[in-house]
Design an enzyme around this catalytic site. Sequence first.
Site, PDB file in Angstrom:
ATOM      1  N   THR A   1      14.046   6.602 -10.712  1.00 44.48           N
ATOM      2  CA  THR A   1      13.712   5.818  -9.749  1.00 44.48           C
ATOM      3  C   THR A   1      14.395   4.458  -9.833  1.00 44.48           C
ATOM      4  O   THR A   1      14.804   4.039  -9.243  1.00 44.48           O
ATOM      5  CB  THR A   1      12.718   5.086 -11.111  1.00 44.48           C
ATOM      6  OG1 THR A   1      11.480   5.930 -11.188  1.00 44.48           O
ATOM      7  CG2 THR A   1      11.845   4.301 -10.447  1.00 44.48           C
ATOM      8  N   ALA A   2      15.091   4.043 -11.240  1.00 46.61           N
ATOM      9  CA  ALA A   2      16.328   3.069 -11.087  1.00 46.61           C
ATOM     10  C   ALA A   2      17.394   3.464  -9.659  1.00 46.61           C
ATOM     11  O   ALA A   2      18.012   2.346  -9.383  1.00 46.61           O
ATOM     12  CB  ALA A   2      16.875   2.928 -11.899  1.00 46.61           C
TER      13      ALA A   2
ATOM     14  N   GLY B   1      10.565  10.046 -13.098  1.00 46.09           N
ATOM     15  CA  GLY B   1      11.797   9.520 -14.627  1.00 46.09           C
ATOM     16  C   GLY B   1      12.179   8.772 -13.837  1.00 46.09           C
ATOM     17  O   GLY B   1      12.239   7.653 -12.648  1.00 46.09           O
ATOM     18  N   CYS B   2      12.097   7.679 -15.252  1.00 46.67           N
ATOM     19  CA  CYS B   2      12.693   6.244 -15.223  1.00 46.67           C
ATOM     20  C   CYS B   2      14.472   5.673 -14.915  1.00 46.67           C
ATOM     21  O   CYS B   2      14.435   5.156 -14.303  1.00 46.67           O
ATOM     22  CB  CYS B   2      12.534   5.169 -16.704  1.00 46.67           C
ATOM     23  SG  CYS B   2      13.684   6.333 -18.461  1.00 46.67           S
ATOM     24  N   TYR B   3      14.943   6.796 -14.962  1.00 41.69           N
ATOM     25  CA  TYR B   3      16.285   6.370 -14.760  1.00 41.69           C
ATOM     26  C   TYR B   3      16.763   7.422 -13.041  1.00 41.69           C
ATOM     27  O   TYR B   3      16.415   6.756 -12.815  1.00 41.69           O
ATOM     28  CB  TYR B   3      17.865   7.564 -15.739  1.00 41.69           C
ATOM     29  CG  TYR B   3      18.321   6.587 -16.981  1.00 41.69           C
ATOM     30  CD1 TYR B   3      18.036   5.420 -16.866  1.00 41.69           C
ATOM     31  CD2 TYR B   3      17.531   7.376 -17.639  1.00 41.69           C
ATOM     32  CE1 TYR B   3      18.506   5.205 -18.506  1.00 41.69           C
ATOM     33  CE2 TYR B   3      17.709   7.237 -18.899  1.00 41.69           C
ATOM     34  CZ  TYR B   3      19.090   5.769 -19.394  1.00 41.69           C
ATOM     35  OH  TYR B   3      19.733   5.489 -20.830  1.00 41.69           O
TER      36      TYR B   3
END
Length: 344
Positions: A151-152, A147-149
């Site tokens: 990953t960051a 997911g994007c969250y």
Amino acid sequence: MKIAIVGASGYTGVELLRVLQLYPDIEINQIISRQYTGKKLKEIFPHFSSSKLKDLIFSEETDIEASDFYFLCLPHEPSVELVKKLLEKNKKVVDLSAAYRIKNPAAYPEYYEFEHKYPDILLKAAYGLPEIYREQIRQADIVANPGCYPTATLLALYPAVKEKVIAENNVVVNALSGISGAGRGLKQQFHYPEAFGNAYAYSPIKHRHIPEMEDVLKNIYGDSITVRFTPHILPVSRGMTSTVIYKTNLSKQQLVELYRLEYRYEPFIRFCDTPPQIKNVIGSNYCDIYVDKDEKTGQAVVITAIDNLGKGASTQAVQNFNLMTGRDEEYILKNLSDTSILFP
């Protein structure tokens, strides 16, 4: 090599098309979208009118025999079943849903409201964060794109967790994302009059990405790390930033050296001397990182910025594709231009 993109009319599917059209040695022979079945790509997305893909026609159903490699941009439950069928046909898959990200099947009914029927495939799926699991990705037939969250956040935590320099087994994460992270489906809070000039937190107690992050952190650390995670929506189309806070006994200089050493060979990690801005990563596969310490509280402050549709989804999926197919990991992605972005 023949490529299929299933769910090709969503934000992540269109982003995949934007990047994969630059490959001279592949053929995209299936784009699947029930919403636009029978329509040409250029009819629905006119910015592809000069692309070699312009006359591709959206299909209603996925042919599991016709392609060699499949990108799945579907809701979680349909992906669960389609991945199984594709693996039975010896196909390679990058799944952009959460269907195979979490190794613990018990997390699915609690956070995703369905029972996971294939725990054996869960164990086989490589988690698609190359900075952590590069070698597993190279060998995998199924990669669960993060997911994007996560990953960051995980890129902000990995060096500290790997070297066990977090003084207490909990971290606090505040993250902000552009509206495209919610997908193309119509929801009132994402309409322009509602979203413009607005920002707000959502799912502050039990967000779906928490078990994904905690699962990976436990795998790295060998013990549980609790994530106190609060996501927010920003009134921008794309891009996200994550601020991660944890206690540490290291000095600021030691922290900076630790992160720079760990990521010294990573082609898509860039260090910043000031907190990173999402405008600098839009359309790219980069993760910009800022490392600091608040000496008063003894807390590290690590801030990352990524494009939620890029490193947080589609360009990371292409990075995984490169690894899975024996290509140079940086191929196409290193000098990716943002000039053809559909949703700037």
